[in-house]
Design an enzyme around this catalytic site. Structure first.
Site: not given
Length: 375
Positions: A125, A155, A227-229, A285
């Protein structure tokens, strides 16, 4: 910073024990007889003997491997000030950009270098849909990064910079060895302020925060902020044991509830992204939910013309085994199928109307549209 419980025991040996902790990543060993009742009149041996007197030696070692990431995205409409920029040094830079180019959106994140060639791990992200990715090193040098690959489902992303010289890089640690209560150090770029470190402990393992079917976070109490992501979580040996990803906060700032993806999940995904640029996961599925009687994963829906439909799975079936592994929950089933190579045949043991059945299913390719859908 010595632990108050053991302050009187650290007059001469505490610094040495702390140094051992920093160099090996292990907690000093317990004395013989730990856990037994001490003889009458004898002082109990404390369970916690020491903690590092300073994290400075560790910080000096790992700091050059951590990077700050600034991402610019183009937009045809004016945007509100991003929360990761508001109230930080980046706010002025952002507003100046907006006055000149109303189609630029600036956000901040973190990452860490994993090889001397400049490959960098961060969160998906942070860099998704970026028009320009700028990486800043600890010494202030800036480089434009190119995307290598993103896995939206977990992510996790890999980007790369070319500096023309070998880069300092972080070593991977084994998150399976991390215990609740272990010391950790989180590093990153909170609120766009620049390189920063915070210390804390692992508060819990195996947290599910509803981000994806693969949630298996370490919960940390080290302060982590927007901001630490994408920044790393280090153990006391200076090894990366997790990827900082999310916080739970009613205020937008840290309240001691940070979540990191364990390295046992991150590392193989990173290696695949570096090789192929994408993750190719298995898919059946079938929508699943937990079953308790019998224990397993109950099928609640089967997609038309899907591998599950071709295998003969029906609504109401309960999958109890996948190949030789016992299926204890829908989450286990989802992860096991995703880990299977597309094109591989798997054996399914199911219960239908209280009767056991055996089916064979040919694992398909997980569609990109399924990345947020627990099939």
């Amino acid at each position: 910073m010595a632990c108050g419980l053991a302050w009187s025991l650290l007059a001469q040996s505490g610094a040495a024990k702390a140094a051992d902790t920093l160099s090996t990543g292990q907690t000093p060993g317990h004395a013989a007889g730990m856990g037994e009742e001490p003889p009458p009149g004898q002082t109990p041996v404390p369970l916690v003997e020491s903690r590092p007197l300073s994290f400075a030696p560790l910080v000096r070692r790992i700091a050059p491997t951590v990077v700050n990431i600034a991402v610019t995205r183009e937009s045809e409409t004016q945007h509100k000030l991003p929360s990761s920029v508001r109230g930080t040094p980046l706010e002025h830079r952002y507003r100046e950009r907006m006055r000149q180019h109303w189609n630029d959106l600036l956000e901040a994140g973190s990452g860490f270098i994993i090889d001397p060639d400049g490959s960098i791990v961060t969160n998906g992200h942070v860099v998704a849909d970026a028009d320009r990715i700028t990486v800043s090193l600890m010494d202030g040098q800036e480089f434009t990064a190119t995307p290598v690959g993103i896995d939206p489902l977990t992510d996790i992303a890999v980007i790369k910079i070319n500096t023309g010289k070998p880069m300092p890089y972080a070593q991977w640690g084994d998150s399976r060895l991390v215990q609740v209560g272990d010391w950790i150090l989180a590093a990153g770029n909170p609120f766009g302020l620049g390189s920063s470190v915070t210390a804390g402990i692992v508060s819990a393992r195996g947290r599910d925060i509803g981000a994806s079917p693969f949630d298996d976070f370490l919960q940390l109490d080290a302060p982590i902020n927007p901001g630490n992501s994408g920044g790393p979580t280090f153990n006391m040996a200076g090894q990366v044991v997790a990827l900082n990803t999310a916080i739970v906060s009613p205020t937008g700032g840290s309240v001691g509830l940070g979540f990191s993806i364990p390295s046992e999940i991150v590392r193989p995904i990173v290696e695949t992204l570096r090789k192929t640029g994408h993750m190719d996961r298995g898919w059946l599925g079938a929508t699943l939910k937990d079953s308790t009687n019998p224990l397993g994963a109950q099928v609640t829906e089967v997609d038309r013309d899907s591998p599950a439909a071709h295998a003969g799975l029906r609504r109401g079936d309960i999958v109890t085994r996948l190949n030789d592994e016992r299926v204890e929950s829908a989450r286990f089933m989802i992860r096991a199928v995703a880990a299977a190579a597309p094109g591989k045949t798997v054996a399914l043991s199911i219960t239908r109307h209280a009767q056991p059945l055996e089916l064979k299913a040919l694992v398909g390719h997980r569609p990109l549209t399924e990345d947020t859908d627990p099939h």
